[in-house]
Write a protein that holds these residues in place. Structure first.
Motif, mmCIF file in Angstrom:
data_model
loop_
_atom_site.group_PDB
_atom_site.id
_atom_site.type_symbol
_atom_site.label_atom_id
_atom_site.label_comp_id
_atom_site.label_asym_id
_atom_site.label_seq_id
_atom_site.Cartn_x
_atom_site.Cartn_y
_atom_site.Cartn_z
ATOM 1 N N THR A 42 0.773 -1.117 -0.018
ATOM 2 C CA THR A 42 0.014 -0.006 -0.072
ATOM 3 C C THR A 42 1.119 1.408 -0.249
ATOM 4 O OG1 THR A 42 -1.844 -1.102 0.935
ATOM 5 C CG2 THR A 42 -1.735 1.235 1.290
ATOM 6 N N ALA A 43 1.873 1.192 0.710
ATOM 7 C CA ALA A 43 2.803 2.322 0.812
ATOM 8 C C ALA A 43 3.575 2.755 -0.441
ATOM 9 C CB ALA A 43 3.584 2.367 2.080
ATOM 10 N N ARG A 44 4.118 1.567 -0.805
ATOM 11 C CA ARG A 44 4.958 1.724 -2.074
ATOM 12 C C ARG A 44 3.835 2.150 -3.394
ATOM 13 N NH1 ARG A 44 7.291 -2.931 -1.809
ATOM 14 N NH2 ARG A 44 9.416 -1.798 -1.089
ATOM 15 N N ASN A 45 2.723 1.692 -3.510
ATOM 16 C CA ASN A 45 1.410 2.209 -4.174
ATOM 17 C C ASN A 45 1.398 3.812 -4.091
ATOM 18 O OD1 ASN A 45 -0.858 1.664 -6.167
ATOM 19 N ND2 ASN A 45 -1.723 2.883 -4.514
ATOM 20 N N ASN A 46 1.034 4.287 -2.793
ATOM 21 C CA ASN A 46 0.814 5.631 -2.808
ATOM 22 C C ASN A 46 2.020 6.273 -3.220
ATOM 23 O OD1 ASN A 46 -1.545 4.784 -1.640
ATOM 24 N ND2 ASN A 46 -0.943 4.911 0.408
ATOM 25 N N LEU A 47 3.393 6.085 -2.603
ATOM 26 C CA LEU A 47 4.515 6.706 -3.300
ATOM 27 C C LEU A 47 4.639 7.024 -4.657
ATOM 28 C CD1 LEU A 47 6.950 8.378 -2.485
ATOM 29 C CD2 LEU A 47 8.328 6.301 -2.261
ATOM 30 N N ALA A 48 4.279 5.806 -5.458
ATOM 31 C CA ALA A 48 4.197 5.761 -6.761
ATOM 32 C C ALA A 48 3.393 6.748 -7.343
ATOM 33 C CB ALA A 48 3.950 4.397 -7.441
ATOM 34 N N ILE B 34 -4.178 4.333 -1.493
ATOM 35 C CA ILE B 34 -5.083 3.833 -0.578
ATOM 36 C C ILE B 34 -4.585 4.465 0.794
ATOM 37 C CG2 ILE B 34 -5.566 1.520 0.131
ATOM 38 C CD1 ILE B 34 -4.219 0.363 -2.444
ATOM 39 N N GLN B 35 -5.396 4.867 1.514
ATOM 40 C CA GLN B 35 -4.938 5.250 2.779
ATOM 41 C C GLN B 35 -5.869 4.161 3.926
ATOM 42 O OE1 GLN B 35 -5.374 9.500 3.424
ATOM 43 N NE2 GLN B 35 -5.148 9.479 5.534
ATOM 44 N N GLU C 72 -4.650 3.440 6.816
ATOM 45 C CA GLU C 72 -4.457 3.780 8.092
ATOM 46 C C GLU C 72 -5.630 4.425 8.703
ATOM 47 O OE1 GLU C 72 -2.584 4.823 5.510
ATOM 48 O OE2 GLU C 72 -0.747 3.625 6.176
ATOM 49 N N ILE C 73 -6.399 5.178 7.787
ATOM 50 C CA ILE C 73 -7.836 5.472 8.474
ATOM 51 C C ILE C 73 -9.019 5.071 7.664
ATOM 52 C CG2 ILE C 73 -6.929 7.640 9.504
ATOM 53 C CD1 ILE C 73 -7.696 9.346 6.807
ATOM 54 N N GLY C 74 -8.950 3.929 6.643
ATOM 55 C CA GLY C 74 -9.874 3.310 6.328
ATOM 56 C C GLY C 74 -10.417 3.995 5.242
ATOM 57 N N ARG C 75 -9.654 4.510 4.385
ATOM 58 C CA ARG C 75 -10.125 5.101 3.208
ATOM 59 C C ARG C 75 -8.943 5.138 1.990
ATOM 60 N NH1 ARG C 75 -11.192 11.136 5.697
ATOM 61 N NH2 ARG C 75 -8.982 11.118 5.578
ATOM 62 N N SER C 76 -9.658 5.166 0.687
ATOM 63 C CA SER C 76 -8.717 5.448 -0.443
ATOM 64 C C SER C 76 -9.081 6.338 -1.301
ATOM 65 C CB SER C 76 -9.077 3.895 -1.331
ATOM 66 O OG SER C 76 -10.237 3.943 -1.838
ATOM 67 N N SER D 62 -10.635 11.816 -4.810
ATOM 68 C CA SER D 62 -11.903 12.087 -4.130
ATOM 69 C C SER D 62 -11.979 10.808 -3.221
ATOM 70 C CB SER D 62 -13.069 12.242 -4.723
ATOM 71 O OG SER D 62 -13.370 10.899 -5.669
ATOM 72 N N THR D 63 -12.594 11.083 -1.991
ATOM 73 C CA THR D 63 -12.636 10.063 -0.908
ATOM 74 C C THR D 63 -13.849 9.128 -1.312
ATOM 75 O OG1 THR D 63 -11.872 11.568 0.911
ATOM 76 C CG2 THR D 63 -12.935 9.620 1.508
ATOM 77 N N ARG D 64 -13.433 7.804 -1.017
ATOM 78 C CA ARG D 64 -14.696 6.698 -1.148
ATOM 79 C C ARG D 64 -14.455 5.915 -0.224
ATOM 80 N NH1 ARG D 64 -13.352 2.226 -3.531
ATOM 81 N NH2 ARG D 64 -11.554 1.964 -4.819
ATOM 82 N N SER D 65 -15.259 4.833 0.120
ATOM 83 C CA SER D 65 -15.051 3.623 0.912
ATOM 84 C C SER D 65 -14.436 2.562 0.442
ATOM 85 C CB SER D 65 -16.530 3.237 1.571
ATOM 86 O OG SER D 65 -17.063 4.291 2.340
#
Length: 809
Positions: free
Chosen positions: A731-737, A793-794, A796-800, A805-808
């Motif tokens: 997840t963290a690698r995806n977000n940095l990408a 993908i976040q 840590e607080i249950g969101r992506s 834009s924020t979604r579940s």
């Protein structure tokens, strides 16, 4: 809440409009109003230990004999600079002087350390309690709603950010428990005492502590007894006692107190039958030696003060160290008589005393327990008196009485000792034990020490289920089942929790009636369990029925009604019905403001949930206005670094971000990150989470270059804490990408996404959402799709975030 002890039984009652009877308390029931401040919560790195900081259990002994070689080995290792951590284990027979040596070393070199802290290491829970007490001493944590786990985390951060300290882990039963602490914290000196000789090789260097040489044992007799001469008799006494320091000291104390001769004591000692007491697992090979000295001493003490023997028998069933003296005052009505008895026991070296605590050697306790001839089921058995004494020192509302938490932490090891020592088949009749386990379970639950809380909840249920437990005193079966259901819910065993609360509702309807306050509380708790189990239709239906029944049978401003409205509104919001949630929450917030005031935690909680409902309904102006009031009031009544303030600031920032007002959102995220970094330290998970939120806000504000360092730090932290091949790292690698993609670094983004995809496909199921997201991101990047189609993908607080834009998820 009150507790009274009479003739061996414990009576529980509830008094006052905001009180709840013991069997009705559960984490889902709101009682009264709670407001507290954590103004003392300073960042660990900024707190210096006052000179001489220590909690050593007794003063430096002038009777300490020998051990020069061992003291030299300890100090030689401490002065070595070859490693970041120094750990040494002292092991040997019970009574050989391991703890005494550790204590003597600590006192001798006290000024060489920034802080010296003594921790009972018999279990993971006792280590947590010891670390929490360190946090309390350094930063006043523990009296203002900071849990044991949170306090222990603060203490670990303090140890990590300072050096030159000494931690003494006394009576470590498991090398693994000690290793879990040593692995986290370096930069200091660990001194471990243990009866366990094996398993320390990879953790600490080992020093075997043998019995005293005969010459030093004779010197110990001379010093303690105060007798010159009779060297031959002293040598025979030492030899008879195997030169075991504890036994030799007790023998010499007898000689000193009774003003007898060494020859006379030797005759008494040799008249004791040679057979040992009944063997048991906690009595070592040296028990016969201690048993002989105890037999000689017992008669003399009993002739002088029978209460002293009774108290010694009680003390045999609790923990060996740091029993608060307040507990002993419940062993007899007259406090003067108790103090006189304790003084006599101390004079005979059967116990050691400080103004605040009582300590008994573990081997002495084991021998006393093994010699116990009273029927174990007797209501006057010493373990019953021990349990009653502990119970009567405690505040029985641990969920709200924060100032009682330090005392709770001190007595927990003694409750654990009772649990360990009292035979399983002999405890069903003990109202005292059942009640003590029940309240210990409640305390541990609120401390988030859920495994141990579950242990006590299960035990008090089993005890209450026994036929002989059908008595009026103590928590009944419904009370214990309520605790068990709530604890199972807290640990995530939701199906079991739902089943228990279903049965509780059925049984409470039968026993108390369908609209009794307790029955309504159980319905509320069942609805809460449904909600956690994602059975939202059932949860909403029961919340609605419970609210209707409370409104029809309770006074208009009863806290239960307000709680039911709040819970129903929250359930509406969770189930995607914010329009139904808003009107209820508006009413709850107004009612709580009227009943409890603007600054009550319950009012602020309802306002916070209302703001979230406004946000989900798209009413962002109303959401901002309410959340600003919550943040302002929290900052007014709490410290600015309080977790509740950080949470309110984060929610306000989220609303601004959803509204596209990044000029207001980003500074709030930055402030939270700065505060968390200062309070918790760079390696804390909360700091990483706040950094990710700020990174996403920077991206929303079209400043991806500012996001990259934050997301790179999150990836490095995940790799260090979780290992490289985990879902969190992918997840963290995806977000940095995606941040690099936004910044135009396409090659870097592609490399990161390839690695993320490969790792995800190796250890995750093919239909896992993270696998799907990284695959789609890589395909879109390689096909030249616009970056706005990427997904971060976040977790840590249950969101992506897709298209930012924020979604579940």
């Amino acid at each position: 809440m009150s507790a009274k002890h009479s003739e061996g039984f414990l009576k529980i009652s509830s008094v006052g409009s905001d009180s709840v009877a013991a069997r009705e308390i559960n984490g889902s029931v709101h009682v009264g109003d709670i407001v507290f401040s954590q103004a003392g919560q300073n960042p660990p790195s900024a707190v210096a230990a006052p000179i001489g900081t220590n909690n050593l259990p007794s003063p430096k002994s002038h009777l300490f004999i020998g051990r020069g070689r061992e003291l030299g080995l300890l100090r030689e290792a401490a002065e070595s600079t070859r490693s970041a951590v120094i750990a040494q284990t002292l092991h040997g027979l019970g009574g050989v002087g391991k703890t005494s040596l550790a204590l003597q070393y600590a006192h001798t070199y006290l000024e060489k350390y920034t802080a010296t802290w003594w921790i009972s290491a018999e279990s993971a829970e006792s280590i947590t309690a010891g670390l929490a007490s360190l946090a309390l001493r350094l930063n006043h944590l523990g009296t203002m709603g900071v849990t044991s786990k949170e306090s222990a985390e603060w203490a670990i951060s303090w140890l990590q950010s300072h050096s030159g300290w000494l931690l003494i882990l006394d009576n470590a039963e498991s090398p693994e428990i000690a290793a879990s602490l040593i692995g986290q914290v370096q930069g200091g000196h660990y001194l471990i005492t243990s009866r366990v000789a094996a398993g320390w090789g990879h953790i600490a260097s080992q020093i075997n502590i043998d019995v005293l040489p005969l010459k030093e044992a004779v010197e110990l007799v001379t010093r303690v007894s105060g007798i010159d001469g009779e060297e031959e008799q002293k040598g025979k006494i030492a030899t008879e006692l195997g030169c075991l320091p504890l036994a030799v000291e007790q023998a010499a104390a007898y000689i000193n107190y009774t003003h007898t001769s060494c020859q006379r004591y030797l005759e008494l000692l040799q008249s004791v039958p040679g057979k040992a007491f009944a063997a048991s697992a906690d009595i070592s090979a040296s028990s016969t030696t201690i048993a002989k000295t105890w037999q000689v001493t017992l008669k003399s003490i009993e002739e002088r003060n029978p209460l002293a023997i009774r108290i010694l028998r009680i003390l045999a069933w609790v923990g060996s160290a740091d029993l608060p003296r307040e507990v002993t005052q419940y062993f007899e009505e007259d406090a003067f008589d108790v103090d006189a008895a304790l003084g006599l026991l101390s004079a005979f070296s059967m116990i050691s005393l400080t103004p605040d605590s009582v300590n008994v050697h573990r081997l002495v306790q084991a021998v006393v327990r093994a010699s116990e001839e009273e029927p174990i089921a007797s209501s006057s058995h010493p373990y019953v008196e021990a349990a009653t004494g502990i119970f009567n020192t405690l505040n029985l509302e641990p969920e709200t009485a924060f100032d009682s938490w330090p005392m709770w932490r001190r007595v927990l090891p003694h409750i654990e000792a009772l649990d360990h020592f009292v035979p399983l088949g002999e405890r069903e009749d003990s109202v005292a034990l059942r009640t003590l386990f029940y309240f210990a379970g409640r305390f541990l639950k609120v401390q988030d020490q859920l495994e141990q809380a579950l242990n006590y909840a299960e035990k008090c249920v089993k005890m209450a289920e026994s036929e002989s437990a059908e008595v009026a005193e103590g928590p009944d079966l419904l009370s214990c089942m309520n605790l068990l259901g709530g604890t199972l819910q807290a640990v995530g065993r939701l199906e079991e929790s739902v089943e228990i609360f279903r049965n509780l509702v059925r049984d409470s309807v039968e026993k108390c009636g369908p609209v009794d306050p307790f029955t309504l509380s159980m319905k509320n708790n069942l609805a809460s369990a449904y909600q956690d189990a994602d059975l939202m239709p059932e949860a909403i239906d029961l919340f609605e029925k419970t609210l209707s029944e409370r409104e029809g049978n309770l006074p208009p401003d009863d806290p239960g009604i307000l709680t039911s409205r709040h819970n129903l509104a929250s359930a509406y919001g969770i189930s995607g019905q914010p329009h139904r949630s808003v009107s209820l929450l508006e009413r709850v917030a107004e009612d709580r403001r009227r009943v409890f005031g603007d600054g009550s935690i319950s009012t602020l909680n309802s306002m916070s949930v209302l703001a979230d409902a406004y946000r989900k309904s798209g009413k962002l102006v109303q959401a901002v206005n309410v959340m600003k009031r919550v943040l302002g009031k929290r900052e007014e009544i709490l410290d600015k670094v309080d977790p509740g303030v950080l949470q309110a600031r984060q929610k306000l920032a989220d609303i601004y971000r959803q509204a596209g007002n990044y000029k207001r959102a980003v500074p709030l995220y930055e402030e939270n990150l700065e505060v968390a970094l200062r309070v918790y330290g760079a390696d804390d998970a909360r700091v990483i989470d706040y950094g990710i939120s700020l990174a996403f806000a920077h991206q929303d504000a079209a400043q991806p270059r500012k996001a990259i360092p934050l997301l790179r730090r999150a990836l490095a932290w995940r790799e260090a804490m979780c290992g490289e091949s985990t879902k969190a790292v992918v997840t963290a690698r995806n977000n940095l990408a995606i941040a690099h993609w936004l910044a135009g670094d396409v090659k870097i983004a592609a490399e990161l996404l390839r690695r993320a995809t490969s790792d995800a496909e190796n250890f995750l199921e093919s239909d896992d959402e993270v696998v799907r997201i990284v695959r789609v991101n890589l395909r879109n990047l390689m096909n030249g799709a616009p970056v706005t189609r990427a997904c971060q993908i976040q977790t840590e607080i249950g969101r992506s975030r897709r298209g930012f834009s924020t979604r579940s998820v």
